[in-house]
Design an enzyme around this catalytic site. Structure first.
Site, PDB file in Angstrom:
ATOM      1  N   GLY A  85     -20.572  33.417 -17.564  1.00 28.50           N
ATOM      2  CA  GLY A  85     -21.375  34.537 -18.026  1.00 28.50           C
ATOM      3  C   GLY A  85     -22.406  35.004 -17.022  1.00 28.50           C
ATOM      4  O   GLY A  85     -23.342  35.730 -17.361  1.00 28.50           O
TER       5      GLY A  85
ATOM      6  N   PRO B 259     -22.002  28.030 -11.748  1.00 27.48           N
ATOM      7  CA  PRO B 259     -20.864  27.659 -12.602  1.00 27.48           C
ATOM      8  C   PRO B 259     -19.852  28.792 -12.714  1.00 27.48           C
ATOM      9  O   PRO B 259     -20.223  29.970 -12.772  1.00 27.48           O
ATOM     10  CB  PRO B 259     -21.511  27.379 -13.967  1.00 27.48           C
ATOM     11  CG  PRO B 259     -22.937  27.105 -13.677  1.00 27.48           C
ATOM     12  CD  PRO B 259     -23.283  27.926 -12.475  1.00 27.48           C
TER      13      PRO B 259
ATOM     14  N   GLY C 186     -21.513  36.543 -13.969  1.00 35.95           N
ATOM     15  CA  GLY C 186     -20.915  37.473 -13.009  1.00 35.95           C
ATOM     16  C   GLY C 186     -19.904  36.796 -12.126  1.00 35.95           C
ATOM     17  O   GLY C 186     -18.904  37.406 -11.732  1.00 35.95           O
ATOM     18  N   GLY C 187     -20.186  35.558 -11.753  1.00 38.90           N
ATOM     19  CA  GLY C 187     -19.245  34.674 -11.067  1.00 38.90           C
ATOM     20  C   GLY C 187     -18.375  35.308 -10.011  1.00 38.90           C
ATOM     21  O   GLY C 187     -18.843  35.783  -8.976  1.00 38.90           O
ATOM     22  N   GLY C 188     -17.059  35.305 -10.294  1.00 44.46           N
ATOM     23  CA  GLY C 188     -16.089  35.817  -9.330  1.00 44.46           C
ATOM     24  C   GLY C 188     -16.306  37.277  -8.996  1.00 44.46           C
ATOM     25  O   GLY C 188     -16.074  37.702  -7.858  1.00 44.46           O
TER      26      GLY C 188
ATOM     27  N   ASP D 180     -18.143  44.303 -14.462  1.00 48.56           N
ATOM     28  CA  ASP D 180     -19.423  43.959 -13.821  1.00 48.56           C
ATOM     29  C   ASP D 180     -19.469  44.356 -12.347  1.00 48.56           C
ATOM     30  O   ASP D 180     -20.514  44.205 -11.706  1.00 48.56           O
ATOM     31  CB  ASP D 180     -19.685  42.456 -13.925  1.00 48.56           C
ATOM     32  CG  ASP D 180     -20.031  42.018 -15.335  1.00 48.56           C
ATOM     33  OD1 ASP D 180     -20.549  42.845 -16.103  1.00 48.56           O
ATOM     34  OD2 ASP D 180     -19.785  40.836 -15.663  1.00 48.56           O
TER      35      ASP D 180
ATOM     36  N   ALA E 199     -16.861  31.009 -14.615  1.00 52.35           N
ATOM     37  CA  ALA E 199     -16.606  31.465 -15.994  1.00 52.35           C
ATOM     38  C   ALA E 199     -17.788  31.125 -16.888  1.00 52.35           C
ATOM     39  O   ALA E 199     -17.637  30.605 -17.988  1.00 52.35           O
ATOM     40  CB  ALA E 199     -15.315  30.847 -16.538  1.00 52.35           C
TER      41      ALA E 199
ATOM     42  N   LYS F 166     -25.899  37.008 -12.344  1.00 55.80           N
ATOM     43  CA  LYS F 166     -26.145  38.206 -13.152  1.00 55.80           C
ATOM     44  C   LYS F 166     -26.527  37.763 -14.548  1.00 55.80           C
ATOM     45  O   LYS F 166     -25.808  36.980 -15.176  1.00 55.80           O
ATOM     46  CB  LYS F 166     -24.881  39.069 -13.185  1.00 55.80           C
ATOM     47  CG  LYS F 166     -24.900  40.206 -14.205  1.00 55.80           C
ATOM     48  CD  LYS F 166     -23.522  40.464 -14.766  1.00 55.80           C
ATOM     49  CE  LYS F 166     -23.001  39.283 -15.529  1.00 55.80           C
ATOM     50  NZ  LYS F 166     -22.709  39.458 -16.924  1.00 55.80           N
TER      51      LYS F 166
ATOM     52  N   ALA G 291     -19.252  38.885  -8.967  1.00 53.70           N
ATOM     53  CA  ALA G 291     -20.404  38.953  -8.072  1.00 53.70           C
ATOM     54  C   ALA G 291     -20.017  38.532  -6.656  1.00 53.70           C
ATOM     55  O   ALA G 291     -20.450  39.139  -5.663  1.00 53.70           O
ATOM     56  CB  ALA G 291     -21.532  38.070  -8.597  1.00 53.70           C
TER      57      ALA G 291
END
Length: 296
Positions: free
Chosen positions: A104, A100, A106-108, A142, A102, A15, A110
């Protein structure tokens, strides 16, 4: 493998906040936001297959520092969906972590949205608006846009989505110096050190020409950039390297960082820029991507 055992695959694309304006603080302590979000064609992969219990396995190049399974957003999302829908079925969930953490992107959240989409298919559950709101309470601001997985202007506390017509296949370079930044920590600095910036005029419509669209985005900002840099100064170096790349029309941080992006009109120049940055910074994560791709 039987047909019922064939994994359901959902992608959890990166994201990208092309701009992020932080607005008034609400009674619940959260800030309302205004952001334009697009999704990249690089993604984590989420697989689900039926089984009696809910389990989660993670692997991939960015999986080493993930939280324990009970604390993982994906596992929490699956458990929450089962409770809210009174579903007694289980699922074997496997996440290939390519992005990667944490960072920026969306990570976990998303990944959690992707597992909700996948389990909705596996368990034949309709993901209603009420269900989305209940899930978002635990999974973050998010969640709504990541669940829809479409370019959107996002307002409120992430729950107001306005679909957008924006250019397809916008070339970008994403760079993360492999430094983790927790959103709550960045917002903590923002609240202490930053006054709410004057509201900028958001275009009523966006150009479908990539060059003009980038010019429109350039007039806006990410209000979390300075707080993030105060916690992770190397972000300044990342932005400088992107901005000095041949053909880069705009460099900016995404979300609460530390991932930054550069926007290009010419994809070949984007590829060349990524190769140069990667060769000079072997311990950074660097990738070329396309935003709002027609092929995702």
């Amino acid at each position: 493998m039987t047909r019922s055992d064939t994994p359901i695959l959902e992608l959890a694309p990166a994201k990208i906040n092309l701009y992020l304006h932080i607005e008034a603080k609400l009674n619940n302590g959260m800030h309302s936001i205004d952001s334009l979000i697009m999704f990249a064609d690089c993604a984590d992969q989420v697989f689900v297959t039926p089984q009696k219990n809910i389990t989660l396995d993670r692997y991939g190049p960015m999986s080493a520092n993930l939280p324990a399974v009970p604390d993982d957003h994906v596992y929490k999302a699956a458990q929450k969906l089962a409770v809210l829908t009174n579903n007694k079925a289980g699922a074997k969930i496997i996440v290939k972590k390519n992005l990667p953490i944490a960072g920026g992107l969306g990570g976990g959240t998303a990944d959690a949205a992707a597992v909700i989409r996948a389990l909705g298919k596996l368990w034949r559950v309709d993901i209603s608006d009420d269900l989305k709101r209940n899930l978002a309470k635990e999974l973050g601001a998010d969640f709504h846009v990541c669940l829809e997985n479409k370019s959107s202007r996002v307002k409120g506390i992430g729950d107001e989505l306005l679909p957008l017509k924006v250019p397809h296949d916008l070339s970008a370079v994403l760079v993360n110096p492999l430094k983790t930044l927790m959103t709550v920590e960045v917002f903590s600095v923002f609240r202490k050190e930053v006054h709410i910036n004057q509201t900028l005029d958001i275009p009523s419509s966006w150009s479908d020409d990539s060059r003009e669209f980038i010019r429109q985005i350039k007039e806006l900002r990410n209000d979390l950039t300075d707080p993030a840099i105060s916690l992770c100064p190397i972000i300044s170096e990342v932005l400088l390297k992107l901005g000095s790349s041949d053909g880069c029309m705009l460099q900016r941080m995404s979300g609460s960082g530390a991932t930054c992006f550069g926007l290009f009109v010419d994809h070949e120049r984007a590829v060349n820029a990524a190769e140069k940055i990667r060769s000079n910074n072997l311990d950074w994560w660097v990738t070329t991507t396309k935003l709002n791709s027609k092929h995702v």
